[in-house]
Write a protein that holds these residues in place. Structure first.
Motif, PDB file in Angstrom:
ATOM      1  N   THR A 198       0.759  -1.800   0.104  1.00  0.00           N
ATOM      2  CA  THR A 198      -0.091  -0.208   0.134  1.00  0.00           C
ATOM      3  C   THR A 198       0.633   1.212   0.057  1.00  0.00           C
ATOM      4  OG1 THR A 198      -2.266   1.673   1.211  1.00  0.00           O
ATOM      5  CG2 THR A 198      -0.099  -0.238   2.464  1.00  0.00           C
ATOM      6  N   ALA A 199       0.657   2.169  -0.493  1.00  0.00           N
ATOM      7  CA  ALA A 199       1.036   3.858   0.100  1.00  0.00           C
ATOM      8  C   ALA A 199       0.657   4.164   1.424  1.00  0.00           C
ATOM      9  CB  ALA A 199       0.628   4.474  -1.569  1.00  0.00           C
ATOM     10  N   GLU A 200       0.698   5.219   2.068  1.00  0.00           N
ATOM     11  CA  GLU A 200       0.234   6.016   3.251  1.00  0.00           C
ATOM     12  C   GLU A 200      -1.454   5.205   3.411  1.00  0.00           C
ATOM     13  OE1 GLU A 200      -1.218   8.811   0.842  1.00  0.00           O
ATOM     14  OE2 GLU A 200       0.474   7.680   0.396  1.00  0.00           O
ATOM     15  N   MET A 201      -1.437   4.552   4.729  1.00  0.00           N
ATOM     16  CA  MET A 201      -2.267   3.929   5.451  1.00  0.00           C
ATOM     17  C   MET A 201      -2.852   4.518   6.099  1.00  0.00           C
ATOM     18  SD  MET A 201      -4.116   0.147   5.085  1.00  0.00           S
ATOM     19  CE  MET A 201      -4.454   0.398   3.566  1.00  0.00           C
ATOM     20  N   ARG A 202      -4.089   4.996   6.056  1.00  0.00           N
ATOM     21  CA  ARG A 202      -4.563   6.252   7.413  1.00  0.00           C
ATOM     22  C   ARG A 202      -4.544   4.409   9.136  1.00  0.00           C
ATOM     23  NH1 ARG A 202      -9.947   8.080   6.358  1.00  0.00           N
ATOM     24  NH2 ARG A 202     -10.791   5.854   5.114  1.00  0.00           N
ATOM     25  N   PRO A 203      -4.380   4.749  10.380  1.00  0.00           N
ATOM     26  CA  PRO A 203      -4.396   3.685  11.732  1.00  0.00           C
ATOM     27  C   PRO A 203      -5.604   2.436  11.226  1.00  0.00           C
ATOM     28  CG  PRO A 203      -3.932   6.107  12.138  1.00  0.00           C
ATOM     29  CD  PRO A 203      -4.157   6.360  10.546  1.00  0.00           C
ATOM     30  N   ILE A 204      -6.793   3.535  11.397  1.00  0.00           N
ATOM     31  CA  ILE A 204      -8.012   2.831  10.943  1.00  0.00           C
ATOM     32  C   ILE A 204      -8.619   2.852   9.816  1.00  0.00           C
ATOM     33  CG2 ILE A 204     -10.174   1.738  11.700  1.00  0.00           C
ATOM     34  CD1 ILE A 204      -8.012   1.208  13.538  1.00  0.00           C
ATOM     35  N   GLY A 230       6.487  -0.802   7.007  1.00  0.00           N
ATOM     36  CA  GLY A 230       6.165   0.084   8.520  1.00  0.00           C
ATOM     37  C   GLY A 230       5.447   1.054   8.420  1.00  0.00           C
ATOM     38  N   ARG A 231       4.506   1.336   7.340  1.00  0.00           N
ATOM     39  CA  ARG A 231       3.386   2.102   6.764  1.00  0.00           C
ATOM     40  C   ARG A 231       2.422   1.609   7.084  1.00  0.00           C
ATOM     41  NH1 ARG A 231       4.789   1.850   0.739  1.00  0.00           N
ATOM     42  NH2 ARG A 231       6.859   2.709   0.226  1.00  0.00           N
ATOM     43  N   VAL A 232       1.974   0.211   7.957  1.00  0.00           N
ATOM     44  CA  VAL A 232       0.253  -0.094   8.434  1.00  0.00           C
ATOM     45  C   VAL A 232       0.053  -0.336  10.405  1.00  0.00           C
ATOM     46  CG1 VAL A 232      -0.818  -1.695   7.825  1.00  0.00           C
ATOM     47  CG2 VAL A 232       0.831  -0.955   6.278  1.00  0.00           C
TER      48      VAL A 232
END
Length: 380
Positions: A148-154, A186-188
């Motif tokens: 994924t690219a940037e991903m919100r915490p939820i 480490g983006r997730v």
């Protein structure tokens, strides 16, 4: 034999090379770098040269101990990467002085060829089916992609489904006999990592890499390991066997020390042996240049629990893939495999003239800064 000089070369696309010269005319090469902090590591290399100039480079282990432990403050990415480059160079000299590849000095090969994987897609994967199909046509039986690219915490259900959709496309292109590695980088967040690894079970990844940030407590990683049957891999941002033990304790299946960050050939060997105690495999992280890859291969050919080799040919971060070698054959991937190198030392001959020319321009590569749609910082 004594070390007489230490030189560093900042070369595109984002690499740093090290040359260690001796009074007997034998020189060794290494690749000490932290991506995005090459100048910082370069300063550390030259500072540590005070402990190297005038010493016998054939005392590889003693020099490793001095460079690692000779300062009251030790470890971390910068000092460990500087140490790594020196370790590459000392082993290179040791092999050249004896006319043997490093893997022969480490006990001899345990395999005749090493399986490698290719990267597909970028930080925002698109056209995954076609990208994987091209690598399969080129002979690769294993590929790795970013999840994924940037991903919100939820994240929303749509964002999570997009991850699964791309993984399904990759699996379709690979077929049932190919291997798919998926890098979370480490983006997730831990919560999303637990959700996503369970969703990804259907595509049966070879492993999911760095599902959570390495600085989080080991019990957070343990919760991801327990969340599904997907093998979990981590280690590109861990720098010693001491840092790998906690992640092995929680059950990761694959460790990924980087030969340019985790103490070089000497420490990769020890990390591999530590992983063997846990029944875990080692798949060295290696998205850098040809010297780092050559060093990694020397470990791969002597480590029983080696799994697969990362390599950067065609990787999106490295642009045109400058070789800086006289002959790329010792590190070339053919039909998804790399043959055992037979040349002395690291088994590669650096094109020093090309390196010196490239160093005249250098580089200033930096990690991208990403932000979420609300303007807050996002992990890259």
């Amino acid at each position: 034999m004594k070390v007489t000089a230490v030189e560093t070369f900042l070369v595109e696309p984002r690499w740093l090379f090290l040359k260690v010269s001796t009074d007997e005319g034998v020189s060794g090469w290494g690749e000490p770098v932290v991506e995005g902090r090459a100048e910082t590591v370069r300063a550390a290399v030259h500072e540590l040269s005070e402990l190297v100039i005038g010493q016998d480079p054939l005392r590889v282990e003693d020099l490793w101990q001095v460079l690692r432990r000779g300062g009251f403050y030790r470890g971390g990415p910068v000092l460990s990467s500087a140490l790594s480059g020196y370790d590459h160079a000392f082993w290179d000299i040791a092999g050249k002085a004896r006319g043997l590849p490093v893997h022969e000095l480490l006990g001899g090969p345990v395999r005749d060829r090493v399986r490698a994987y290719s990267w597909v897609g970028g930080d925002r994967p698109d056209g995954i089916f076609d990208a994987v199909s091209r690598q399969v046509a080129a002979g690769f039986s294993a590929v790795k992609m970013n999840a994924t690219a940037e991903m919100r915490p939820i994240a929303s259900p749509a964002e999570a489904e997009a991850v699964l959709k791309r993984a399904r496309e990759a699996r379709e292109a690979l077929g049932p006999h190919g291997d798919l590695a998926i890098d979370f980088h480490g983006r997730v967040s831990p919560a999303m990592a637990r959700r996503l690894v369970r969703m990804l079970e259907e595509v049966q990844p070879m492993f999911v890499e760095e599902p959570v940030l390495p600085e989080l407590p080991a019990e957070v990683l343990a919760s991801v390991v327990r969340a599904s049957t997907v093998p979990i891999a981590t280690g590109e941002r861990l720098f010693s066997r001491w840092e790998f033990k906690p992640v092995l304790d929680v059950g990761v299946a694959v460790v990924q020390p980087d030969p340019s960050h985790a103490g070089g050939i000497s420490e990769l060997r020890r990390i591999g042996a530590l992983a063997e105690i846990y029944g875990a495999s080692i798949a060295p992280h290696c998205p850098l240049g040809p010297i780092s890859l050559a060093a990694s291969l020397q470990v791969a050919f002597t480590t029983p629990n080696f799994l697969i080799q990362e390599q950067s040919a065609g990787m999106h971060y490295n642009g045109s893939d400058p070789s800086y070698l006289v002959d790329m054959a010792p590190v070339r991937v053919v039909d998804g495999w790399i043959a055992r190198p037979t040349g002395p030392g690291l088994g590669v001959e650096v094109d020093e003239a090309a390196v010196r020319r490239a160093a005249e321009s250098g580089h200033a590569w930096r990690s991208p800064i990403w932000r979420h749609d609300d303007g807050s910082f996002a992990e890259w």
